[in-house]
Design a protein around this motif. Structure first.
Motif, PDB file in Angstrom:
ATOM      1  N   GLN A 167      70.923  27.207  57.442  1.00 35.89           N
ATOM      2  CA  GLN A 167      70.416  28.574  57.392  1.00 35.89           C
ATOM      3  C   GLN A 167      68.949  28.657  57.804  1.00 35.89           C
ATOM      4  O   GLN A 167      68.450  29.756  58.061  1.00 35.89           O
ATOM      5  N   ALA A 168      68.282  27.506  57.862  1.00 39.62           N
ATOM      6  CA  ALA A 168      66.887  27.484  58.314  1.00 39.62           C
ATOM      7  C   ALA A 168      66.769  27.307  59.826  1.00 39.62           C
ATOM      8  O   ALA A 168      65.659  27.387  60.370  1.00 39.62           O
ATOM      9  N   VAL A 169      67.905  27.050  60.513  1.00 41.85           N
ATOM     10  CA  VAL A 169      67.872  26.900  61.971  1.00 41.85           C
ATOM     11  C   VAL A 169      67.590  28.259  62.603  1.00 41.85           C
ATOM     12  O   VAL A 169      68.328  29.219  62.359  1.00 41.85           O
ATOM     13  N   PRO A 170      66.555  28.406  63.410  1.00 37.62           N
ATOM     14  CA  PRO A 170      66.235  29.713  64.003  1.00 37.62           C
ATOM     15  C   PRO A 170      67.358  30.229  64.895  1.00 37.62           C
ATOM     16  O   PRO A 170      67.902  29.478  65.721  1.00 37.62           O
ATOM     17  N   SER A 171      67.703  31.487  64.729  1.00 37.92           N
ATOM     18  CA  SER A 171      68.754  32.081  65.554  1.00 37.92           C
ATOM     19  C   SER A 171      68.346  32.123  67.023  1.00 37.92           C
ATOM     20  O   SER A 171      69.200  32.061  67.920  1.00 37.92           O
ATOM     21  N   GLU A 172      67.025  32.222  67.281  1.00 39.02           N
ATOM     22  CA  GLU A 172      66.554  32.250  68.668  1.00 39.02           C
ATOM     23  C   GLU A 172      66.876  30.937  69.384  1.00 39.02           C
ATOM     24  O   GLU A 172      67.193  30.932  70.584  1.00 39.02           O
ATOM     25  N   THR A 173      66.828  29.833  68.649  1.00 36.61           N
ATOM     26  CA  THR A 173      67.143  28.530  69.238  1.00 36.61           C
ATOM     27  C   THR A 173      68.605  28.463  69.639  1.00 36.61           C
ATOM     28  O   THR A 173      68.947  27.974  70.729  1.00 36.61           O
ATOM     29  N   LEU A 174      69.487  28.952  68.782  1.00 34.51           N
ATOM     30  CA  LEU A 174      70.917  28.949  69.087  1.00 34.51           C
ATOM     31  C   LEU A 174      71.222  29.884  70.251  1.00 34.51           C
ATOM     32  O   LEU A 174      72.056  29.574  71.113  1.00 34.51           O
ATOM     33  N   GLU A 175      70.553  31.030  70.276  1.00 29.88           N
ATOM     34  CA  GLU A 175      70.754  31.978  71.363  1.00 29.88           C
ATOM     35  C   GLU A 175      70.299  31.387  72.693  1.00 29.88           C
ATOM     36  O   GLU A 175      70.961  31.549  73.727  1.00 29.88           O
ATOM     37  N   ALA A 176      69.167  30.664  72.663  1.00 30.68           N
ATOM     38  CA  ALA A 176      68.669  30.026  73.886  1.00 30.68           C
ATOM     39  C   ALA A 176      69.648  28.968  74.391  1.00 30.68           C
ATOM     40  O   ALA A 176      69.855  28.830  75.603  1.00 30.68           O
ATOM     41  N   ALA A 177      70.253  28.218  73.464  1.00 26.98           N
ATOM     42  CA  ALA A 177      71.236  27.204  73.866  1.00 26.98           C
ATOM     43  C   ALA A 177      72.445  27.851  74.514  1.00 26.98           C
ATOM     44  O   ALA A 177      72.971  27.352  75.520  1.00 26.98           O
ATOM     45  N   ARG A 178      72.901  28.976  73.952  1.00 24.58           N
ATOM     46  CA  ARG A 178      74.047  29.678  74.547  1.00 24.58           C
ATOM     47  C   ARG A 178      73.689  30.236  75.927  1.00 24.58           C
ATOM     48  O   ARG A 178      74.496  30.211  76.851  1.00 24.58           O
ATOM     49  N   MET A 179      72.487  30.747  76.063  1.00 22.79           N
ATOM     50  CA  MET A 179      72.042  31.276  77.359  1.00 22.79           C
ATOM     51  C   MET A 179      71.984  30.174  78.416  1.00 22.79           C
ATOM     52  O   MET A 179      72.190  30.427  79.613  1.00 22.79           O
TER      53      MET A 179
END
Length: 307
Positions: free
Chosen positions: A196-208
């Motif tokens: 839950q501490a993993v930034p959502s922006e990081t996951l979104e960037a990986a998907r992009m």
């Protein structure tokens, strides 16, 4: 005024301020320091002292013997098997706990109906008494009236009840299952907090960038779990290594030392042989092994290192 003189005065002033801060904080941290000394430092020191003494079975301190007790411990023919059991016990339990907890934490991190109830249910094995949980498993495995044996007989997997807790290998397997069962809640919640501490922006960037789920988990999420995993693994190693109730209940009826770890062996030497000196030497050995494992782990993993 020279630079050297100014530096010396600044160092003295800083030292005085630190000393004053410590004295000001002493009324607040004093009780904690006394508690640590009373329940950790003094018992450990007394254990080390007893390991160098010859103590009768009735508890009389006869004389000092130096390292003779340690010589007897290392000359014990049962020690290699006990150490091997200890290694297998710790490695298998911690590995299974972490792998299962990683999957469970990932599942609990996803939104789904009833997630709150499932998260609360995961806590139950952690909240329940370890002795009670282990006792339930022990009687469920009884070859004569255990519900688990009866189930296996009813579905045709066994012709008759099997003594899972009567032989070393199956008893250790049962103990491992129980240890994993009671260790999963803490480990899962520790990893879940890391997820839950993993930034959502990081996951979104990986998907992009076109990373799939598995690639995102391995390359993005897992490195972010370094701190949570380091804490979970370290605490599990210490807890499992020093665990007595599970093994005592499950393997306690097996004769000899074929199913013993260091903790259960110490207990037997103290309870049945009434050798406080030898058991103290074994306890010092146990303590030293834990310290070495923790030191190697911290040095290798560097849990405080930034990702």
């Amino acid at each position: 005024m020279s630079v050297a003189t100014a530096q010396k005065r600044l160092a003295k002033r800083t030292s005085a301020q630190e000393g004053g801060s410590f004295l000001a904080a002493l009324p607040w941290i004093g009780p904690a320091i006394l508690l640590i000394f009373a329940i950790v430092v003094f018992p450990a020191g007394y254990m080390i002292y007893n390991s160098t003494r010859k103590i009768s079975q009735v508890g009389t301190d006869l004389k000092g013997v130096g390292f003779d007790n340690f010589a007897k411990v290392f000359a014990d023919p049962n020690l290699p098997r006990i150490l091997l059991n200890t290694v297998v016990w710790v490695v298998v339990v911690v590995t299974l706990t972490v792998v299962i907890s990683l999957a469970l934490a990932q599942f609990l991190n996803k939104p789904f109906p009833g997630r709150t109830l499932v998260r609360m249910a995961v806590i139950v094995p952690w909240a329940a008494s370890v002795v009670m949980t282990t006792t339930v498993f022990y009687y469920a495995m009884d070859p004569n009236y255990g519900i688990f044996n009866k189930f296996l007989v009813d579905i045709g997997l066994l012709d008759e009840g099997f003594g899972f807790t009567k032989n070393a290998v199956p008893a250790m397997a049962v103990a491992i299952v129980i240890a994993v069962f009671v260790s999963i809640p803490f480990t899962t919640y520790t990893i879940l907090a890391g997820l839950q501490a993993v930034p959502s922006e990081t996951l979104e960037a990986a998907r992009m960038d076109g990373a799939g789920r598995w690639r995102t988990y391995i390359s993005v999420i897992l490195p972010q779990l370094r701190g949570a995993l380091a804490v979970a693994v370290l605490i599990n190693i210490i807890n499992v290594f020093n665990n007595l109730p599970i093994l005592k209940i499950i393997t306690g009826s097996i004769p000899g030392y074929s199913a013993d770890t260091l903790m259960t062996y110490i207990f037997k030497v103290l309870q049945f042989d009434r050798r406080l000196d030898i058991s103290s030497a074994l306890s010092v050995l146990n303590f030293a092994i834990v310290i070495v494992i923790v030191a190697i782990y911290v040095k290798t993993v560097k849990p405080m290192k930034e990702v």
